[in-house]
Write an enzyme that holds these catalytic residues in place. Structure first.
Site, PDB file in Angstrom:
ATOM      1  N   ASP A  91       0.840  -1.210   0.000  1.00 27.86           N
ATOM      2  CA  ASP A  91       0.000   0.000   0.000  1.00 27.86           C
ATOM      3  C   ASP A  91       0.872   1.256   0.000  1.00 27.86           C
ATOM      4  O   ASP A  91       0.348   2.377  -0.053  1.00 27.86           O
ATOM      5  CB  ASP A  91      -1.009  -0.007   1.151  1.00 27.86           C
TER       6      ASP A  91
ATOM      7  N   ASP B 242      -0.975  -6.242  -0.201  1.00 32.40           N
ATOM      8  CA  ASP B 242      -1.295  -5.625   1.085  1.00 32.40           C
ATOM      9  C   ASP B 242      -2.793  -5.476   1.279  1.00 32.40           C
ATOM     10  O   ASP B 242      -3.514  -5.114   0.336  1.00 32.40           O
ATOM     11  CB  ASP B 242      -0.695  -4.215   1.116  1.00 32.40           C
TER      12      ASP B 242
ATOM     13  N   LYS C  95      -0.907  -9.514   3.063  1.00 31.50           N
ATOM     14  CA  LYS C  95      -0.153  -8.986   4.205  1.00 31.50           C
ATOM     15  C   LYS C  95      -1.027  -8.036   5.004  1.00 31.50           C
ATOM     16  O   LYS C  95      -1.730  -7.206   4.421  1.00 31.50           O
ATOM     17  CB  LYS C  95       1.109  -8.277   3.721  1.00 31.50           C
TER      18      LYS C  95
ATOM     19  N   GLU D  10      -0.996  -5.335   8.385  1.00 31.20           N
ATOM     20  CA  GLU D  10      -0.307  -4.645   9.473  1.00 31.20           C
ATOM     21  C   GLU D  10      -1.105  -4.941  10.733  1.00 31.20           C
ATOM     22  O   GLU D  10      -2.050  -4.238  11.064  1.00 31.20           O
ATOM     23  CB  GLU D  10      -0.237  -3.143   9.197  1.00 31.20           C
TER      24      GLU D  10
ATOM     25  N   GLU E 110       9.179  -4.377  10.345  1.00 35.03           N
ATOM     26  CA  GLU E 110       9.567  -3.071   9.799  1.00 35.03           C
ATOM     27  C   GLU E 110      10.100  -2.173  10.901  1.00 35.03           C
ATOM     28  O   GLU E 110       9.440  -1.968  11.933  1.00 35.03           O
ATOM     29  CB  GLU E 110       8.356  -2.398   9.110  1.00 35.03           C
TER      30      GLU E 110
HETATM   31  O1  KIV Z   1       3.446  -1.285   1.702  1.00 32.08           O
HETATM   32  C1  KIV Z   1       4.624  -1.622   1.572  1.00 32.08           C
HETATM   33  O2  KIV Z   1       5.254  -1.408   0.540  1.00 32.08           O
HETATM   34  C2  KIV Z   1       5.257  -2.295   2.682  1.00 32.08           C
HETATM   35  C3  KIV Z   1       6.750  -2.361   2.657  1.00 32.08           C
HETATM   36  C4  KIV Z   1       7.311  -1.114   3.251  1.00 32.08           C
HETATM   37  C5  KIV Z   1       7.252  -3.557   3.344  1.00 32.08           C
HETATM   38  O3  KIV Z   1       4.627  -2.725   3.589  1.00 32.08           O
END
Ligand code: KIV
Length: 271
Positions: A51, A90, A119, A121, A188
């Site tokens: 994202d 993401d 993915k 967060e 991160e």
């Molecule tokens: O959104 C993204 O590109 C990420 C990277 C910083 C790992 O989460």
């Protein structure tokens, strides 16, 4: 992973083998077919449609305005260029607030976008979401440490886990999310010593960004690697691999080699 047979697709099982055998995993973001093809041809093992596209493609100051439609669109583009690398997408801000909502949104990334893993967060308190996705057959990467989606709460992009209490929580969260079914962990902006401890204790591959050399793999944002960070101020943990190379392919290949040979990141890129 130094396994660049273009016929052989990278799978989660292959990433687990690489982690077990101590072969480093090179990951990079990409947001369209042209760059996912270049990354793939350079030997990148995992492509993330992050994202961060909100910042590096859409020109926003944060990632918080990226929508599910944006993620599905860019994942579909990246999927069209990718041949060998595993494709991760993401889940954007507020797209996984409940297990069922998360499942519907993850399904879009997989079925409409072509992603193979999503993915999130997520902290330990989102274990139920990860468990639900995993039980329904959705592979999940849990992203711990700095959560850029929380920028309006955090106030600044800072290293996470310097204080003992936060470090202990991150160690606990990593275990909880692995037990909930996470297949990968992304760390991160955490101190290198903490990342080393989490990686040693993990039964799943750990990918770092600003997390030192001892993770199983590394990831960077494409635009930082190419020296075209919007605003011109790249994060300390990144490197412009165009320096000394006269083509995008050369720069991406140098990044992959540096990760595979444990030459990136250096202590200067770590906390
Ligand atoms: O959104 C993204 O590109 C990420 C990277 C910083 C790992 O989460």
């Amino acid at each position: 992973m130094n396994e660049t047979n273009p016929q052989k697709r990278v799978t989660l099982a292959e990433l687990r083998r690489a982690s077990r055998d101590g072969r480093k995993i090179a990951c990079l973001t990409a947001y369209d077919a042209a760059f996912s093809r270049l990354a793939d041809e350079a030997g990148v093992d995992l492509i993330l449609v992050g994202d961060t596209l909100g910042m590096v493609v859409q020109g926003e100051q944060t990632t918080t305005r990226v929508s599910m439609d944006d993620m599905v669109y860019h994942t579909r583009l990246a999927a069209a260029g990718r041949r060998r690398a595993l494709l991760m997408a993401d889940m954007p801000f507020l797209s996984f607030t409940h297990p069922e909502k998360a499942l519907l949104n993850a399904a879009r990334l997989i079925q409409e976008g072509g992603a193979e893993i999503v993915k999130l967060e997520a902290g330990g308190d989102q274990a139920a979401v990860i468990e639900h996705l995993s039980k329904q057959g959705v592979p999940v990467c849990a992203h711990l440490g700095l959560h850029p989606q929380f920028i309006h709460k955090l106030g600044a992009y800072r290293v996470q886990g310097r204080e003992p209490a936060v470090a202990e929580r991150l160690i606990r969260d990593a275990r909880t999310l692995e037990e909930a079914g996470a297949e990968l962990l992304l760390l991160e902006c955490v101190p290198a010593t903490l990342a080393r401890e989490i990686t040693r204790n993990a039964g799943i591959p750990v990918i770092g960004i600003g997390a030192g050399l001892d993770c199983d793999g590394q990831i960077l944002v494409l635009h930082d690697v190419l020296g075209i960070t919007p605003g011109g101020q790249p994060p300390r943990f990144s490197q412009n691999f165009m320096t000394g190379h006269d083509s995008v392919h050369g720069a991406l290949h140098a990044y992959v080699e540096a990760v595979h040979n444990s030459q990136f990141p250096t202590p200067d890129h770590s906390f």
